[in-house]
Each structure stands twice: as C-alpha cells, then as structure tokens.
Design a protein around this motif. Sequence first.
Motif, short mmCIF file in Angstrom:
data_model
loop_
_atom_site.label_atom_id
_atom_site.label_comp_id
_atom_site.label_asym_id
_atom_site.label_seq_id
_atom_site.Cartn_x
_atom_site.Cartn_y
_atom_site.Cartn_z
N ASN A 40 9.72 6.85 -3.87
CA ASN A 40 10.15 6.76 -2.48
C ASN A 40 8.99 6.61 -1.51
OD1 ASN A 40 12.84 7.02 -3.24
ND2 ASN A 40 12.69 9.24 -3.24
N GLU A 41 7.80 6.78 -1.99
CA GLU A 41 6.61 6.68 -1.14
C GLU A 41 5.84 5.40 -1.48
OE1 GLU A 41 5.77 8.80 1.32
OE2 GLU A 41 7.64 9.85 0.90
N PRO A 42 5.18 4.81 -0.48
CA PRO A 42 4.38 3.62 -0.78
C PRO A 42 3.16 3.99 -1.61
CG PRO A 42 4.05 4.31 1.48
CD PRO A 42 5.13 5.18 0.92
N ILE A 43 2.71 3.04 -2.42
CA ILE A 43 1.51 3.26 -3.22
C ILE A 43 0.26 3.01 -2.37
CG2 ILE A 43 1.28 0.95 -4.17
CD1 ILE A 43 0.76 2.39 -6.89
N GLY A 44 0.45 2.31 -1.24
CA GLY A 44 -0.67 2.04 -0.35
C GLY A 44 -0.19 1.70 1.05
N ILE A 45 -1.06 1.94 2.03
CA ILE A 45 -0.78 1.60 3.42
C ILE A 45 -1.98 0.82 3.95
CG2 ILE A 45 -0.30 2.48 5.73
CD1 ILE A 45 0.78 5.04 4.41
N ASP A 46 -1.70 -0.34 4.55
CA ASP A 46 -2.75 -1.17 5.14
C ASP A 46 -2.59 -1.19 6.65
OD1 ASP A 46 -3.89 -2.03 2.69
OD2 ASP A 46 -2.23 -3.42 2.42
N TYR A 47 -3.71 -1.13 7.35
CA TYR A 47 -3.72 -1.18 8.81
C TYR A 47 -4.53 -2.37 9.30
CZ TYR A 47 -2.06 3.65 8.51
OH TYR A 47 -1.33 4.77 8.22
N ASN A 48 -4.13 -2.90 10.46
CA ASN A 48 -4.86 -3.99 11.12
C ASN A 48 -5.15 -5.14 10.15
OD1 ASN A 48 -4.86 -2.54 13.56
ND2 ASN A 48 -6.60 -1.34 12.83
N ILE A 49 -4.09 -5.73 9.66
CA ILE A 49 -4.18 -6.78 8.65
C ILE A 49 -4.44 -8.13 9.31
CG2 ILE A 49 -2.88 -7.93 6.82
CD1 ILE A 49 -1.17 -5.20 6.96
N ASN A 50 -5.33 -8.88 8.71
CA ASN A 50 -5.62 -10.25 9.15
C ASN A 50 -5.94 -11.05 7.89
OD1 ASN A 50 -6.41 -12.62 10.31
ND2 ASN A 50 -7.85 -11.69 11.76
N LEU A 51 -4.88 -11.51 7.21
CA LEU A 51 -5.03 -12.24 5.95
C LEU A 51 -5.04 -13.74 6.20
CD1 LEU A 51 -2.52 -10.31 3.69
CD2 LEU A 51 -4.99 -10.15 3.63
N LYS A 52 -5.95 -14.41 5.54
CA LYS A 52 -5.99 -15.88 5.63
C LYS A 52 -5.75 -16.45 4.25
CE LYS A 52 -8.62 -15.94 9.73
NZ LYS A 52 -9.82 -15.91 10.41
N TYR A 53 -4.77 -17.36 4.18
CA TYR A 53 -4.46 -18.05 2.93
C TYR A 53 -5.11 -19.42 2.98
CZ TYR A 53 -0.88 -14.45 2.70
OH TYR A 53 -0.22 -13.24 2.68
N THR A 54 -5.76 -19.78 1.88
CA THR A 54 -6.44 -21.07 1.84
C THR A 54 -5.96 -21.90 0.66
OG1 THR A 54 -8.26 -20.17 0.53
CG2 THR A 54 -8.53 -20.15 2.93
N ASP A 55 -6.10 -23.20 0.80
CA ASP A 55 -5.81 -24.14 -0.28
C ASP A 55 -6.92 -25.18 -0.25
OD1 ASP A 55 -4.77 -25.75 -2.22
OD2 ASP A 55 -3.08 -26.48 -1.03
N SER A 56 -7.71 -25.21 -1.31
CA SER A 56 -8.84 -26.14 -1.41
C SER A 56 -9.80 -25.98 -0.23
CB SER A 56 -8.34 -27.58 -1.50
OG SER A 56 -7.46 -27.72 -2.59
N GLY A 57 -10.04 -24.74 0.19
CA GLY A 57 -10.98 -24.46 1.26
C GLY A 57 -10.41 -24.60 2.66
N ARG A 58 -9.17 -25.05 2.79
CA ARG A 58 -8.54 -25.23 4.10
C ARG A 58 -7.58 -24.08 4.37
NH1 ARG A 58 -3.81 -27.20 5.92
NH2 ARG A 58 -3.06 -27.74 3.86
N VAL A 59 -7.66 -23.47 5.56
CA VAL A 59 -6.75 -22.39 5.92
C VAL A 59 -5.35 -22.97 6.10
CG1 VAL A 59 -6.16 -20.64 7.64
CG2 VAL A 59 -8.55 -21.01 7.01
N THR A 60 -4.39 -22.43 5.34
CA THR A 60 -3.00 -22.91 5.44
C THR A 60 -2.12 -21.92 6.18
OG1 THR A 60 -2.49 -21.95 3.28
CG2 THR A 60 -3.16 -24.27 3.33
N ALA A 61 -2.51 -20.63 6.22
CA ALA A 61 -1.73 -19.62 6.92
C ALA A 61 -2.63 -18.45 7.28
CB ALA A 61 -0.57 -19.16 6.05
N ASN A 62 -2.24 -17.76 8.35
CA ASN A 62 -2.95 -16.57 8.80
C ASN A 62 -1.90 -15.53 9.17
OD1 ASN A 62 -4.80 -14.75 9.79
ND2 ASN A 62 -5.27 -15.90 11.62
#
Length: 185
Positions: A40-62
């Motif tokens: 019932n509890e999370p295994i982890g908690i993340d704060y102030n997230i800023n994830l960047k997804y890339t494809d072949s060196g190009r940012v596709t999502a943030n």
Amino acid sequence: MKTQLIYNNILNIVTVITVTMFFSCNDSFKQVQKMGISENEPIGIDYNINLKYTDSGRVTANLISTKALDYSNRDFPFNEFLDGVTLYVYDKDNKKSTVVADYAIVYSNTDLIDMQNNVVITTYDNKVLKTEQLFYDKKKEWLYTNEPVSFKTETDIIHGNGFDSNSKFTNAEVLEVTGIITLED
C-alpha cells in the motif's frame, strides 16, 4: 525427590513456553518483514521531476512534475503524479505541443496513461482539447475519453461527450457532438 520433580516440571514448562515463543516469533518476524515494504506504500517518492526523453540525440518529450510516487512493488505496477504534470512533446521538426493535467497515473504493464482533472492539450498548430479525463495508449499512440470535451480547431469549437484521436491529431473526432461554435476570422 520432590525437588527433582518440581525441577522437571519447571523445565518442561520453560521448554514448552520457549518452543511456543520460537514458533510464534517466527511467524511474527515474517509479518514484520512483509510490513517493511507494504504493497500500500510507494517504493519511492520523487520530487521536482524534470525528465527529458531523447531519440537519436533529439529531445522528443520533457516531463515536469513536483511529486511522483513509484508503486513498482505492486502486482500491477504504476507511477502516480499527485500534484499534476506538464508534458512538452516535440515532433520531428521540433514543433512543441503541451499536455497539462492536475493528476496522472502511468501504468507500466499496459503502457496506459490516465490523466485527470483539468486536462488540456495544446498542439503546436493551436488546436486545444479540454476535458476532465483523458487516456493515452502509448503502444497505439491513441488518445480517448468518454467524458465531456471541448475541442478548438482553426475554425470551430466543438463540444461533445467523448473524443478519439491519434497522437498527432490528424484524425481527431469529437464523439456525441452537443454543440459547435464557428469562429470568425
């Protein structure tokens, strides 16, 4: 002799109590181990997230969020974004579309994203979809809802109950249309 009998009785009682405690403690220890990582509890908690997804060196999502809970310890794992999420998606020409929701859940096993409360998608060409809940199937790259929607195109604002579209909005369709407002130039 009487002392020996009393000693044997006490020894037998102590042995029975010790064995009983050993077996009951063993079960309790297993329960305590399980409580260490509760489902019932999370295994982890993340704060102030800023994830960047890339494809072949190009940012596709943030992806930007202030808080995310990781429930990957569950039989049906997911990540929960309690305080909202903003996602910037970039196409191959680096044109940016924006997705905002007050709450979101990402289900790992099904690649399904459930966005809720004040969901707004603004495409790079100024189409705007507003609804209270929207699902995104990452495998099929498909958006859908059965909730009331407002969809603004270049020429109209369309209200209805439901929405279906691919992720590029090239075949967007408002379902059960309840009203259309034509925009003037």
